[in-house]
Design an enzyme around this catalytic site. Structure first.
Site, mmCIF file in Angstrom:
data_model
loop_
_atom_site.group_PDB
_atom_site.id
_atom_site.type_symbol
_atom_site.label_atom_id
_atom_site.label_comp_id
_atom_site.label_asym_id
_atom_site.label_seq_id
_atom_site.Cartn_x
_atom_site.Cartn_y
_atom_site.Cartn_z
ATOM 1 C CG ASP A 136 -1.930 -2.172 -1.300
ATOM 2 O OD1 ASP A 136 -2.602 -2.195 -2.354
ATOM 3 O OD2 ASP A 136 -1.994 -1.237 -0.485
ATOM 4 C CB ALA A 148 8.932 2.751 -5.223
ATOM 5 C CE1 TYR A 149 2.180 1.114 0.207
ATOM 6 C CE2 TYR A 149 0.994 0.235 -1.691
ATOM 7 C CZ TYR A 149 1.102 0.418 -0.324
ATOM 8 O OH TYR A 149 0.148 -0.105 0.516
ATOM 9 C CB ALA A 150 3.022 -1.508 -6.633
ATOM 10 C CE LYS A 153 2.520 -2.257 1.949
ATOM 11 N NZ LYS A 153 2.266 -2.709 3.329
#
Length: 237
Positions: A136, A148-150, A153
């Site tokens: 991403d 947390a997503y970043a 990824k």
């Protein structure tokens, strides 16, 4: 096209589904993983896609998927790690569990699948074999609401580099890092205009640009360890 299938994780919706449909259009056998039953799956099955339910939120679920994958096929042309969970950060007692789930989906599942499915890639008779991680744009920028997503990824970005070095020259390992390329059905006009303004290209191009990038990697035998941005120049804003 190769007679060994391409595995696409999270292939039942959005970007994954589009790429699966395009691969099928090209005559490429495909195996997809999916988290829950969806109406779109039946259409993909009618077109010949093999569908395997998978729970990547636990290590046991990942290993269970691997066992069923190996029972399904003796070889793979490529693995496309598309499964993802766009979950916002939590400030309550579930914050740790939220991070752990994202870690397992974005990092542990690709890590274990790359290790344990290598034998399937090695068994492919085609001259080129690939692992492609869908990461991403935010992995390089960070995110105020999806830290947390970043972060997970970004970990997948790093796994791209490690596996590229580990598996060369027999298997190419690359990543595709999209910014926003698709809208949701309920996005209003104000959101659409805001989304367009974020990139230099001033548009939301649709999933075709991701398949074009995927196809480039599948067809080029001299690219490995690359993280290809598909962000419309957003990094220059």
């Amino acid at each position: 096209m190769s007679q060994s299938p391409i595995l696409v994780t999270g292939g039942a919706q959005r970007l994954g589904r589009h790429c699966v449909e395009r691969l099928l259009d090209d005559g490429q056998p495909v195996i997809i993983s999916y988290r829950r039953e969806r109406e779109s799956l039946e259409a993909l099955r009618r077109r010949g896609a093999v569908t395997l339910a998978a729970d990547f939120s636990s290590e046991a679920g990942i290993h269970d998927f691997l066992a069923r994958l190996k029972a399904q096929t003796s070889s793979l042309r490529a693995i496309v790690h598309n499964a993802s969970d766009w979950a916002p950060d939590s400030l309550d007692d579930d914050a740790g569990a939220n991070f752990e789930r994202l870690f397992r989906v974005h990092m542990q599942a690709p890590y274990l699948i790359n290790l344990h499915a290598r034998e399937l890639l090695d068994a492919c008779q085609e001259p080129q074999r690939d692992i492609i991680h869908m990461t991403d744009y935010v992995s390089q920028k960070g995110s105020r609401k999806h830290a947390a997503y970043a972060a997970t990824k970004a970990g997948l970005d790093n796994l791209t580099l490690s596996f590229a070095a580990m598996y060369a020259p027999s298997i190419q390992v690359n990543a595709i890092a999209p910014a926003l390329v698709m809208l949701n059905d309920d996005d209003d006009e104000a959101y659409v205009e805001k989304a367009k303004a974020k990139s230099l290209m001033a548009k939301v191009p649709g999933p075709g640009v991701i398949y074009q990038t995927l196809r480039y990697l599948l067809d080029n035998d001299f690219v490995t360890g690359a993280i290809l941005p598909v962000d419309g120049g957003r990094h220059l804003r």
